[in-house]
Design a protein around this motif. Structure first.
Motif, mmCIF file in Angstrom:
data_model
loop_
_atom_site.group_PDB
_atom_site.id
_atom_site.type_symbol
_atom_site.label_atom_id
_atom_site.label_comp_id
_atom_site.label_asym_id
_atom_site.label_seq_id
_atom_site.Cartn_x
_atom_site.Cartn_y
_atom_site.Cartn_z
ATOM 1 N N PHE A 141 1.558 4.896 2.283
ATOM 2 C CA PHE A 141 0.569 5.657 1.537
ATOM 3 C C PHE A 141 0.002 6.785 2.386
ATOM 4 O O PHE A 141 -0.111 7.934 1.923
ATOM 5 C CB PHE A 141 -0.571 4.747 1.068
ATOM 6 N N GLN A 142 -0.397 6.477 3.622
ATOM 7 C CA GLN A 142 -1.004 7.495 4.492
ATOM 8 C C GLN A 142 -0.025 8.629 4.794
ATOM 9 O O GLN A 142 -0.426 9.798 4.844
ATOM 10 C CB GLN A 142 -1.484 6.852 5.792
ATOM 11 N N ILE A 143 1.251 8.290 4.979
ATOM 12 C CA ILE A 143 2.249 9.327 5.267
ATOM 13 C C ILE A 143 2.401 10.273 4.077
ATOM 14 O O ILE A 143 2.399 11.501 4.230
ATOM 15 C CB ILE A 143 3.595 8.683 5.630
ATOM 16 N N LEU A 144 2.531 9.699 2.882
ATOM 17 C CA LEU A 144 2.657 10.528 1.683
ATOM 18 C C LEU A 144 1.391 11.341 1.433
ATOM 19 O O LEU A 144 1.459 12.492 0.993
ATOM 20 C CB LEU A 144 2.964 9.651 0.471
ATOM 21 N N LEU A 145 0.245 10.753 1.724
ATOM 22 C CA LEU A 145 -1.021 11.462 1.552
ATOM 23 C C LEU A 145 -1.094 12.686 2.459
ATOM 24 O O LEU A 145 -1.454 13.794 2.026
ATOM 25 C CB LEU A 145 -2.186 10.518 1.852
#
Length: 532
Positions: free
Chosen positions: A20-24
């Motif tokens: 999630f953090q990477i895509l964010l």
């Protein structure tokens, strides 16, 4: 005995730096990718090619082209028009902005930076009032539309106005795109935002586009069109959990946690609602009189006043130096497109080291080191102008200017993460926006103060002195390495969460059981707010 769980604990339970953090980060930072291109448009559009003066013979009504280059009159007769050398189509060649109109070039850049200043101001207030997501993508769409509109400017006055409005979009996006993902990251991974090369890669792409298109209008159009895919992130990126919680929207904040859990393949912690509820309750207690903060709250005590003034001078100096060199690249010797490219990519290897240095040495030591390394090449340029013969001087100044800009960029990367961590959540965007105000004032002054065409000695002298002062001032700021972000004013941020301080367990009601460590016990005894 019940311990106080923090927001960082919940993020860690959900996988920390997960999918999630990477895509964010990719989604949010993509909005910033073309701001570097947009900001530095004038480094190409302001290029002044060599020109010949054309005068009109009033008797024969014929035109005579003077063979001397870069002269503004012939035998006392002012030029009626100009014949520019080379294929480059810049705003200078478009509207004959030379000689008595030469002042327009630095004015355009300063007006643009005035817009960036206003954008930073608006972003801080709007993102804290309406939310990070709506503000970021609203300004992103606005920036795209204005860039396309600027491509069809019919006069230099219209172009100046359009550059001002473009500046508003740039300033707003830069402020929000950095603080937004920060609020989803675990402590250890916050510095990664300072090394994501979105700005540098955008500028490098701009240098290639300028070389291929060689047309100021087409560059604006390309910038707007290529920015459209960055709007796709709207359908994935959620609103900031921190912002939702501090607005009292605990249910919505919990839904975001559920989305993170699904994306990272984790379970939502049982005590999520309890932690979020405690955060909003303590925040409501600390506010007392109002639910919203303004820029006036940044000056509510002496500690905050000192912090704001130091950061303001820090950012304004870095901006003055960074943009002074960037906008003055056409005055350096060598190929313009290669110089723009080198200014962008040379900083990447050094900036990549900032993540490790921030986590190992801390924000203060790392920033102090890069600031020191920015003073030295700036002073070297000053000495080169004073002592070196012309052929050697030009080569030395070119190389040292590239190094100075590289170190300033690295120091600025550290300043971004450091500034974000020094302000509490309730005014984080406001504080970051205020620091950006200093940067925009420096950017407004840069075309006139760091003027390599007319006063290079003054330019490098001012940079050396101001960078030296700011190097010393970095020692007056608090270290934030390994500390949780504070929610509110008065929150104690001295507790580190990089190492566990106690054993914890969760009972059937989702309450965390364990033994108090001394720091937590002291914090509970004091009347401070829960920290993220």
């Amino acid at each position: 005995m019940v311990t106080m769980r923090t927001f960082e604990d919940l993020i860690d339970d959900l996988g920390g730096m997960g999918r999630f953090q990477i895509l964010l980060i990719i989604s949010v930072i993509s909005c910033q990718f073309f701001t570097g291109w947009s900001m530095l448009q004038m480094s190409y559009a302001g290029l002044i090619p060599s020109f010949r003066c054309i005068v009109e013979d009033s008797v024969n009504v014929t035109r005579n082209t003077n063979q001397s280059l870069d002269v503004c009159e012939v035998n006392g007769t002012v030029c009626s028009s100009y014949a520019f050398s080379g294929p480059a189509q810049t705003v200078i060649t478009e509207w004959n902005l030379v000689c008595d109109m030469k002042w327009v070039k630095p004015t355009i850049t300063s007006v643009q930076m005035g817009g960036v200043l206003l954008g930073a101001l608006l972003a801080g207030q709007m993102s804290d009032t309406f939310g990070r997501k709506k503000s970021l993508y609203g300004f992103n769409l606005y920036h795209i539309i204005i860039n396309v509109g600027a491509a069809f400017s019919v006069s230099w006055i219209m172009f100046v106005v359009m550059r001002f409005f473009i500046g508003i979009g740039i300033g707003a996006i830069v402020v929000i795109a950095f603080t937004y993902p920060l609020e989803f990251l675990p402590i250890k991974w916050r510095p990664i935002l300072s090394i994501v090369p979105s700005w540098s890669l955008g500028v490098a792409l701009f240098s290639a586009a300028a070389y291929i298109l060689d047309n100021w209008s087409q560059l604006h159009l390309a910038c707007g069109i290529l920015s459209i895919p960055s709007l796709i992130g709207w359908f994935f990126v959620p609103e900031s959990i921190r912002w939702l919680t501090l607005q009292g929207n605990v249910k919505d904040a919990e839904k975001v946690f559920e989305k993170i859990a699904r994306s990272n393949g984790k379970e939502v912690p049982l005590d999520t609602m309890k932690v979020l509820q405690s955060i909003i309750e303590t925040e409501n207690h600390s506010r007392e009189f109002a639910r919203s903060y303004t820029y006036f709250d940044l000056f509510r005590n002496l500690r905050m006043i000192k912090l704001n003034l130091v950061l303001w001078l820090f950012w304004s100096t870095l901006s003055l130096s960074f943009y002074g060199i960037s906008f003055g690249v056409s005055s350096l010797s060598g190929n313009l497109y290669l110089n723009i490219f080198l200014l962008a990519v040379m900083e990447l290897p050094v900036r990549m080291t900032t993540f490790a240095l921030n986590n190992r040495l801390g924000r203060k030591v790392t920033t102090f080191g890069f600031m020191t390394l920015s003073v030295l090449p700036s002073a070297g340029c000053l000495l080169a102008y004073l002592l070196a013969p012309e052929p050697i001087r030009d080569t030395a100044v070119n190389g040292l200017s590239l190094i100075a800009k590289m170190m300033v960029a690295s120091a600025w990367s550290n300043a971004q993460i450091w500034t974000s961590e020094l302000y509490p959540t309730v005014v984080r965007s406001l504080g970051y926006g205020f620091a950006n105000m200093g940067a925009r004032v420096g950017g407004i002054a840069a075309p006139f103060v760091v003027n390599f065409d007319d006063m290079p000695l003054v330019a490098y002298g001012v940079m050396t002195v101001l960078l030296g002062v700011c190097t010393v001032l970095t020692l007056t700021l608090d270290e934030t390495k390994g500390k949780v972000l504070s929610d509110s004013f008065g929150a104690d941020t001295d507790i580190k969460t990089t190492e566990p301080q106690h054993d914890k367990g969760v009972d059937k009601n989702g309450e965390v059981m364990g033994v108090f460590d001394k720091a937590t016990e002291q914090n509970l005894k004091s009347d401070t707010c829960t920290r993220f």
